[in-house]
Design a protein around this motif. Structure first.
Motif, short mmCIF file in Angstrom:
data_model
loop_
_atom_site.label_atom_id
_atom_site.label_comp_id
_atom_site.label_asym_id
_atom_site.label_seq_id
_atom_site.Cartn_x
_atom_site.Cartn_y
_atom_site.Cartn_z
N GLN A 1 14.59 13.44 -4.90
CA GLN A 1 14.66 14.10 -3.47
C GLN A 1 13.56 15.08 -3.70
O GLN A 1 13.90 16.26 -4.18
CB GLN A 1 15.91 14.91 -3.48
N ALA A 2 12.24 14.23 -3.27
CA ALA A 2 11.29 15.09 -3.23
C ALA A 2 11.04 16.34 -1.97
O ALA A 2 10.59 17.21 -2.12
CB ALA A 2 10.14 13.73 -3.46
N HIS A 3 11.72 15.55 -0.33
CA HIS A 3 11.37 16.55 0.09
C HIS A 3 12.78 16.26 1.13
O HIS A 3 13.69 14.83 0.95
CB HIS A 3 10.40 15.70 1.53
N SER A 4 12.31 17.63 2.28
CA SER A 4 13.88 17.69 3.19
C SER A 4 13.65 16.78 4.48
O SER A 4 14.50 16.42 5.20
CB SER A 4 13.54 18.92 3.34
N LYS A 5 12.76 16.32 4.56
CA LYS A 5 12.04 15.03 5.99
C LYS A 5 11.53 14.14 5.24
O LYS A 5 10.59 13.95 4.40
CB LYS A 5 10.84 15.97 6.59
N GLU A 6 11.39 13.23 6.42
CA GLU A 6 10.73 11.72 5.83
C GLU A 6 9.45 11.86 5.03
O GLU A 6 8.66 12.94 5.51
CB GLU A 6 11.31 11.35 7.11
N ILE A 7 8.99 11.05 4.42
CA ILE A 7 7.60 10.96 3.56
C ILE A 7 7.07 9.84 4.26
O ILE A 7 7.59 8.59 4.97
CB ILE A 7 7.79 10.79 2.11
N ASP A 8 5.60 10.68 4.69
CA ASP A 8 4.55 10.22 5.54
C ASP A 8 3.65 9.15 4.69
O ASP A 8 3.53 7.78 5.03
CB ASP A 8 3.87 10.95 6.28
N ASP A 9 3.75 9.91 3.60
CA ASP A 9 2.39 8.95 2.52
C ASP A 9 2.53 8.89 0.71
O ASP A 9 3.46 10.64 0.98
CB ASP A 9 1.14 9.07 3.27
N LEU A 10 2.30 7.96 0.36
CA LEU A 10 1.95 8.49 -0.81
C LEU A 10 1.07 7.76 -1.47
O LEU A 10 0.03 6.55 -1.34
CB LEU A 10 3.21 7.52 -2.06
N ASP A 11 0.18 7.92 -2.86
CA ASP A 11 -0.98 7.54 -2.75
C ASP A 11 -0.35 7.30 -5.59
O ASP A 11 -0.38 8.93 -5.20
CB ASP A 11 -2.17 7.88 -2.92
N PHE A 12 -1.05 6.83 -5.50
CA PHE A 12 -1.33 6.93 -7.22
C PHE A 12 -2.50 7.18 -7.36
O PHE A 12 -3.23 7.04 -6.81
CB PHE A 12 -0.65 5.30 -7.67
N SER A 13 -2.64 8.46 -9.21
CA SER A 13 -3.59 8.24 -9.11
C SER A 13 -4.50 6.81 -9.90
O SER A 13 -3.70 6.50 -9.82
CB SER A 13 -3.66 10.24 -10.24
N PRO A 14 -5.92 7.03 -9.82
CA PRO A 14 -6.01 6.02 -10.55
C PRO A 14 -6.06 5.71 -12.16
O PRO A 14 -5.62 4.54 -12.33
CB PRO A 14 -8.06 6.56 -10.49
N ASP A 15 -5.51 6.64 -12.77
CA ASP A 15 -5.57 6.83 -13.95
C ASP A 15 -3.62 6.24 -13.81
O ASP A 15 -2.90 6.31 -15.15
CB ASP A 15 -5.16 7.97 -14.53
N SER A 16 -3.08 6.37 -13.42
CA SER A 16 -1.51 5.57 -12.96
C SER A 16 -1.26 7.09 -13.21
O SER A 16 0.82 6.71 -14.18
CB SER A 16 -1.36 4.41 -13.41
N LYS A 17 -1.16 7.83 -13.55
CA LYS A 17 -0.97 9.21 -14.76
C LYS A 17 -0.34 10.15 -13.20
O LYS A 17 1.13 10.78 -13.71
CB LYS A 17 -1.00 9.73 -15.38
N TYR A 18 -0.30 10.26 -12.05
CA TYR A 18 0.40 10.94 -11.29
C TYR A 18 0.42 10.27 -9.78
O TYR A 18 0.08 9.13 -9.94
CB TYR A 18 -0.50 12.32 -10.17
N LEU A 19 1.36 10.66 -8.96
CA LEU A 19 1.93 10.53 -7.65
C LEU A 19 1.92 11.10 -6.89
O LEU A 19 2.93 12.31 -7.10
CB LEU A 19 3.25 9.72 -7.68
N VAL A 20 1.03 11.52 -5.73
CA VAL A 20 1.33 12.81 -4.10
C VAL A 20 2.49 11.82 -3.61
O VAL A 20 1.61 10.30 -2.68
CB VAL A 20 -0.30 12.66 -3.77
#
Length: 443
Positions: free
Chosen positions: A224-243
């Motif tokens: 449950q990351a956000h209280s409203k709709e998610i507009d965008d996502l992206d993985f870091s190039p090393d696949s360790k993080y996600l924004v």
């Protein structure tokens, strides 16, 4: 001042439905998607694949495949090449539909004698390949080639002979529900696949960040990351993080090894105004997966007529490093695969601009590239493992799409480090200095 578009750039193709997503399927094949929805409007839903090449003067596109998706409009997608076949994961309402994309080599030159490529329509950049369903029913219109003159068949044919063309078969595979909003209609807003090809992330109207194994598409984490709709996502190039960014005005970086929040994106907004993040993309530094930056765009909330968007650069730890203002709200963002250039598209004027990634200096501006807001941007790759990049006389080129049904391309001419006249003056000065020195020492 940033250079404006060269006359040979601009419209590549026009389809008969609004466009919402664009990506490179291979190093020379463009995939676009969209549609008119499930209503009985007569507007199609589906994908188009184009083969892109440069004829020595300008970029040209050839239609390869059209695949319709019935009543399901494609609002977002992610592609992953998996060796002998690729994967296409498309957001269709509350679900993510996987497709297998099977490439194959088209008939060789001997076979093409019995099934020739059609002559390009005069004043046209888009050529339809015979035998692939690219007739008039495909909804692709012929386009001006940027010079107002008929295109020469021989030059286009010569270029196509330099490589054997691919054709593609798209086949529906697994489908999973990715959004479960209970108060209204659920909708998947974004899907991304990690650089190592092991994970898929989805976000939508319920604000949940869902991490899936790939290509099995089995749910691994539901946050449950956000209280409203998610507009965008992206993985870091090393696949360790996600924004993830959302309409709750938050930008959050997640540690994928633990599933915990790693960093919240914080910046001092001008005049304490409220801003919403709109898009986010990671970019490598000198094409190194373990050395990267994060880019985002943000728009002010509730200031109609005084919109000033921001393009922002963050380091890998989520610290803001640079931010530049843009005189209107922004709608789309792209980073080239080597991390050297960033592009943004605007909301109201349909303009496209290109920036140097490390300094956020604008180097190209294309006003009114589209008649409506820019829904997607994608750079032509230069480090693509699926094939060599397209040879051209440009330093960088970015594709843009819009709900105006257009696929456009905008290129940055090769920049000289020094103007020619300065180089000439420098050489003359060096010759004169050498002559004076030789005279002085008696040589």
């Amino acid at each position: 001042m940033a250079p404006t578009r060269r006359p040979s750039d601009g419209l590549l193709a026009r389809v008969n439905f609004p466009l919402y997503a664009v990506d490179m399927l291979t190093s020379r094949h463009i995939l676009v998607a969209g549609g008119g929805g499930s209503s009985k409007t007569g507007v199609a839903n589906g994908f188009e694949i184009y083969e892109l090449y440069h004829n020595g003067t300008h970029f040209c596109a050839e239609e390869v495949l059209r695949h319709e998706t019935g009543d399901n409009v494609v609002m977002n997608f992610a592609v992953r090449n998996g060796g002998r076949r690729g994967y296409l994961c498309a957001g269709q309402e509350a679900h993510c539909q996987m497709y297998y994309v099977q490439p194959s080599i088209e008939a060789d030159d001997d076979d093409k004698k019995n099934n020739p490529v059609e002559r390009p329509h005069e004043n046209g950049n888009v050529r339809q390949r015979a035998g692939n369903g690219g007739g008039s029913h495909s909804g692709v219109e012929t386009l001006a080639n940027g010079h107002g003159k008929p295109q020469q068949l021989t030059s286009a044919a010569d270029i196509l002979k330099q490589f054997r063309s691919l054709k593609f078969l798209i086949q529906a595979a697994d489908v999973v529900q990715t959004d479960f909003l209970s108060t209204s209609e659920p909708l998947q807003r974004v899907v991304r696949i990690s650089g190592n090809g092991r994970l898929m992330a989805t976000g939508g109207t319920d604000g949940h960040l869902r991490i899936w194994s790939f290509p099995q598409m089995s749910l691994g984490a539901d946050i449950q990351a956000h209280s409203k709709e998610i507009d965008d996502l992206d993985f870091s190039p090393d696949s360790k993080y996600l924004v993830s960014i959302s309409k709750d005005s938050q930008g959050l970086i997640w540690d994928l090894s633990s599933g915990k929040l790693f960093k919240k994106l914080i910046w001092p907004t001008p005049e304490n105004s409220k801003y919403l993040f709109k898009r986010c993309r990671y970019g490598t530094v000198e094409a190194q997966k373990d050395n990267y930056r994060l880019f985002s765009i943000a728009n002010p909330l509730g200031k109609v007529g005084k919109q000033r968007g921001y393009l922002q650069q963050w380091d890998s730890n989520g610290q803001l490093k640079l931010a530049v203002t843009i005189d209107e709200s922004l709608s789309s963002l792209a980073v080239r695969d080597d991390g050297r250039f960033v592009a943004v598209g605007t909301m109201f004027s349909g303009s496209v601009s290109m920036y140097i990634a490390f300094s956020l200096q604008r180097v190209l501006h294309i006003p009114h590239a589209h008649s409506m807001f820019v829904t997607g941007l994608q750079f032509l790759p230069i480090t693509n493992e699926e094939g060599p990049p397209i040879s051209s006389d440009t330093e960088a080129a970015v594709l843009s799409i819009s709900v105006d049904n257009k696929v456009c391309i905008h290129s940055l001419p090769q920049r000289r480090t020094l103007p020619a006249w300065i180089a000439i003056v420098f050489m003359i000065g060096m010759i004169f200095a050498v002559f004076v020195l030789c005279s002085y020492i008696g040589i």
